[in-house]
Design an enzyme around this catalytic site. Structure first.
Site, PDB file in Angstrom:
ATOM      1  N   ARG A 143      -8.451  11.391  12.920  1.00 18.44           N
ATOM      2  CA  ARG A 143      -6.991  11.483  12.818  1.00 18.44           C
ATOM      3  C   ARG A 143      -6.614  12.920  12.484  1.00 18.44           C
ATOM      4  NH1 ARG A 143      -2.603  10.938   9.228  1.00 18.44           N
ATOM      5  NH2 ARG A 143      -0.991   9.493   9.949  1.00 18.44           N
ATOM      6  N   SER A 161      -1.348  -0.678  14.689  1.00 19.42           N
ATOM      7  CA  SER A 161      -0.871  -0.922  13.324  1.00 19.42           C
ATOM      8  C   SER A 161       0.417  -1.724  13.343  1.00 19.42           C
ATOM      9  CB  SER A 161      -0.616   0.407  12.598  1.00 19.42           C
ATOM     10  OG  SER A 161      -1.818   1.077  12.317  1.00 19.42           O
ATOM     11  N   LYS A 181       0.471   7.669   2.959  1.00 20.37           N
ATOM     12  CA  LYS A 181       1.439   7.045   3.877  1.00 20.37           C
ATOM     13  C   LYS A 181       2.805   7.055   3.203  1.00 20.37           C
ATOM     14  CE  LYS A 181       2.280   2.990   6.777  1.00 20.37           C
ATOM     15  NZ  LYS A 181       2.575   3.767   7.964  1.00 20.37           N
TER      16      LYS A 181
END
Length: 208
Positions: free
Chosen positions: A38, A107, A136
Site C-alpha cells: 500500500r 473493503s 484510518k
C-alpha cells in the site's frame, strides 16, 4: 478460493525507516501468508519499482502479493491481485479491465454493501476498521466484534478483519467470525516482525 489467515499490509512508512523487503521477509518467516503493498503517496514508476522488488523477494516463499488501489501497477508487476475500497476503482470494473485478476479484495464500511454487485464480484470482503485506528481517519463504521459476527451471519464470502488487531485480540476476532487477519503496525512497527507475526499466527491457529 481465498484461504489465507495472516495478511500483512505494508508500506515504507509503516516500516518506520527499515527496509520494506526485509520486514516483509521476516513477517513471512513468522507466518504471514499474504502481503498487500500500500503506497498511496508514490507515483506509478516508484510504486512499480517497489512492487517488483517485493514480488521478487516473495518468490521463494510463494506468498502472493496484492497491490492496493493501483490497477496499472498490479497489472504491470503481474501481482496476484488487487485490493480496493469505496473511493477506488470498483471491483466490477477491475473484472472487465483485468479478467485474469487472481485475488480481488473489497473493503466494506457499512452493512448494506454486502448485498451489492461490487461485493459479489470480490473474492473476499474486508471489514475496516474493526477497532478505531490512527492509520484510518475516514472511518464510517467501527465494526468491533459484534459487527464481525453480524456480517458473518449474512454472507458466505471470506471475511478479512483489519484495524488495531494484535496478539492480544487476534483470537477474539477470529472467534467472532473473521477468516483472516490483516495487520499493519503490530507487525510492521514491531521490534521483531518475525516474532510478532508468529505470535499473532499462534493466536489465529488456537482460535480456529
Amino acid at each position: 478460493m481465498f484461504n489465507r489467515r495472516l495478511y500483512l499490509v505494508i508500506s515504507e512508512e509503516s516500516c518506520k525507516g527499515r527496509d520494506l523487503v526485509t520486514v516483509a521477509k521476516a513477517a513471512v518467516k513468522g507466518g504471514v501468508d499474504l502481503i498487500q503493498l500500500r503506497e498511496k503517496q508514490l507515483d506509478n514508476p516508484a510504486f512499480l519499482e517497489r512492487a517488483l522488488r517485493l514480488k521478487e523477494a516473495l518468490v521463494a516463499s510463494r506468498v502472493p502479493l496484492i497491490i492496493n488501489d493501483n490497477l496499472w501497477v498490479a497489472q504491470q508487476c503481474c501481482a496476484a491481485g488487487i485490493h480496493v475500497g469505496n473511493s477506488d476503482i470498483p471491483p466490477l470494473s477491475i473484472r472487465v479491465q483485468w479478467p485474469s485478476c487472481g485475488i480481488l479484495g473489497y473493503s466494506i464500511e457499512y452493512e448494506k454493501q454486502i448485498y451489492t454487485a461490487e461485493a459479489r464480484a470480490s473474492d473476499y470482503l474486508a471489514l475496516s476498521p474493526i477497532f478505531a485506528t490512527p492509520t484510518k481517519t475516514d472511518t464510517v463504521t467501527e465494526w468491533k466484534l459484534e459487527g464481525i459476527s453480524k456480517i458473518r451471519a449474512l454472507t458466505d464470502k471470506p471475511l478479512v478483519a483489519i484495524g488495531a488487531i494484535h496478539e492480544g485480540n487476534a483470537a477474539d476476532v477470529i472467534k467472532a467470525g473473521a477468516d483472516c487477519l490483516a495487520i499493519v503496525s503490530a507487525i510492521c512497527g514491531a521490534a521483531d516482525p518475525e516474532k510478532a507475526a508468529a505470535a499473532i499466527r499462534l493466536q489465529i491457529e488456537k482460535a480456529l
